[in-house]
Design an enzyme around this catalytic site. Sequence first.
Site, PDB file in Angstrom:
ATOM      1  N   LEU A  25     -22.857  46.494  96.973  1.00 47.37           N
ATOM      2  CA  LEU A  25     -23.426  47.848  97.061  1.00 47.37           C
ATOM      3  C   LEU A  25     -24.101  48.219  95.743  1.00 47.37           C
ATOM      4  CD1 LEU A  25     -20.377  49.689  98.668  1.00 47.37           C
ATOM      5  CD2 LEU A  25     -22.497  49.008  99.832  1.00 47.37           C
ATOM      6  N   ASP A  73     -11.002  49.002  92.064  1.00 48.23           N
ATOM      7  CA  ASP A  73     -11.168  50.085  93.033  1.00 48.23           C
ATOM      8  C   ASP A  73     -10.124  50.062  94.144  1.00 48.23           C
ATOM      9  OD1 ASP A  73     -13.343  51.325  91.785  1.00 48.23           O
ATOM     10  OD2 ASP A  73     -14.680  49.764  92.537  1.00 48.23           O
ATOM     11  N   HIS A 169     -18.849  56.541  89.749  1.00 50.61           N
ATOM     12  CA  HIS A 169     -17.410  56.680  89.558  1.00 50.61           C
ATOM     13  C   HIS A 169     -17.164  57.463  88.264  1.00 50.61           C
ATOM     14  CE1 HIS A 169     -16.883  52.899  92.109  1.00 50.61           C
ATOM     15  NE2 HIS A 169     -16.079  53.782  92.673  1.00 50.61           N
ATOM     16  N   CYS A 256     -13.936  47.817  85.980  1.00 56.58           N
ATOM     17  CA  CYS A 256     -13.672  47.583  87.406  1.00 56.58           C
ATOM     18  C   CYS A 256     -13.320  46.148  87.749  1.00 56.58           C
ATOM     19  CB  CYS A 256     -14.838  48.074  88.253  1.00 56.58           C
ATOM     20  SG  CYS A 256     -16.426  47.460  87.735  1.00 56.58           S
TER      21      CYS A 256
HETATM   22  C1  CIR Z   1     -19.549  49.576  94.549  1.00 59.68           C
HETATM   23  O1  CIR Z   1     -20.560  50.267  94.688  1.00 59.68           O
HETATM   24  O2  CIR Z   1     -18.478  49.865  95.057  1.00 59.68           O
HETATM   25  C2  CIR Z   1     -19.656  48.318  93.728  1.00 59.68           C
HETATM   26  N1  CIR Z   1     -20.937  47.731  93.915  1.00 59.68           N
HETATM   27  C3  CIR Z   1     -19.441  48.625  92.267  1.00 59.68           C
HETATM   28  C4  CIR Z   1     -18.048  49.122  92.014  1.00 59.68           C
HETATM   29  C5  CIR Z   1     -17.814  49.383  90.585  1.00 59.68           C
HETATM   30  N2  CIR Z   1     -16.503  49.900  90.417  1.00 59.68           N
HETATM   31  C6  CIR Z   1     -16.135  50.669  89.422  1.00 59.68           C
HETATM   32  O3  CIR Z   1     -16.937  51.042  88.586  1.00 59.68           O
HETATM   33  N3  CIR Z   1     -14.875  51.032  89.389  1.00 59.68           N
END
Ligand code: CIR
Length: 262
Positions: A25, A73, A169, A256
Amino acid sequence: MPYNPCFQFSHVICRSPSQSICKGLRAKDCGDPNYNAFVQQHEQYVSALRNAGCSVTLLDSLEAYPDSVFIEDAALCLGGTAIVLRPGAPSRFGEAAALQPSLVPLFKHVVNLPGNGYVDGGDILVTNDDVFMGLSARTNQMGVDALTEIVVELGYTPRMINTPESILHFKTDCGLLDSQTIFATTALANTGCFDGYEVIQAPEGEEAAANLIRVNDCVLIAEGFPNTRRLLEERGYTVVPLPVSEAAKVDGGLSCMSLRYS
Ligand code: CIR
């Protein structure tokens, strides 16, 4: 130095990137991440965590979940308990259940976020006393309410924040430097959400450096932010710059890609 559970960690859990990371994403498309380059950068990240004194559990990649390398996450490690969260993006719904069996042998207590609300670990910042929970496009009120109950039970003070809409986030724009000091973008700092803490603001033009992590004696920052590096070194921090260009293409950063705990 007294024990600071908010940045002194003996263990971390990471997940290897999947080839499907190219479908990760992203809010704005700047091109797909390159899988091989991602793997290399992830290896450097894992090495930096080992060099900082952590024992690393590296979980297998999950092809079905393109964003599963962003393991933070799906769970929150808090005071010896692993809380299995409920990530708020539909393509990530299954990540928490996929992670849970790996947490069971590592933690005395593993609990599931009750109810049907959503919380992404990237919206949670933990200090020695407080748990900041940012409402965002991924974390909703029902999720925060459920997490608040657990946070209080574990002896922490919950602090709910309205993350500005432009920020994916909460921790995209901030990171903990020590028990009393937070590094944050001016946009987030200006909301006043860190009242009671010292805030060091990311230099102008280096906002993307805000998602740093303090691990024991090291502060891991994204490479390419010389003013941030200088600012932190002047303050006496040991800074470890790391390449994260591939994660950045899918809105990922340093915090993350690991779950940190003792
Ligand atoms: C998302 O949009 O969920 C992932 N592409 C990126 C998540 C990054 N997570 C975070 O900063 N805790």
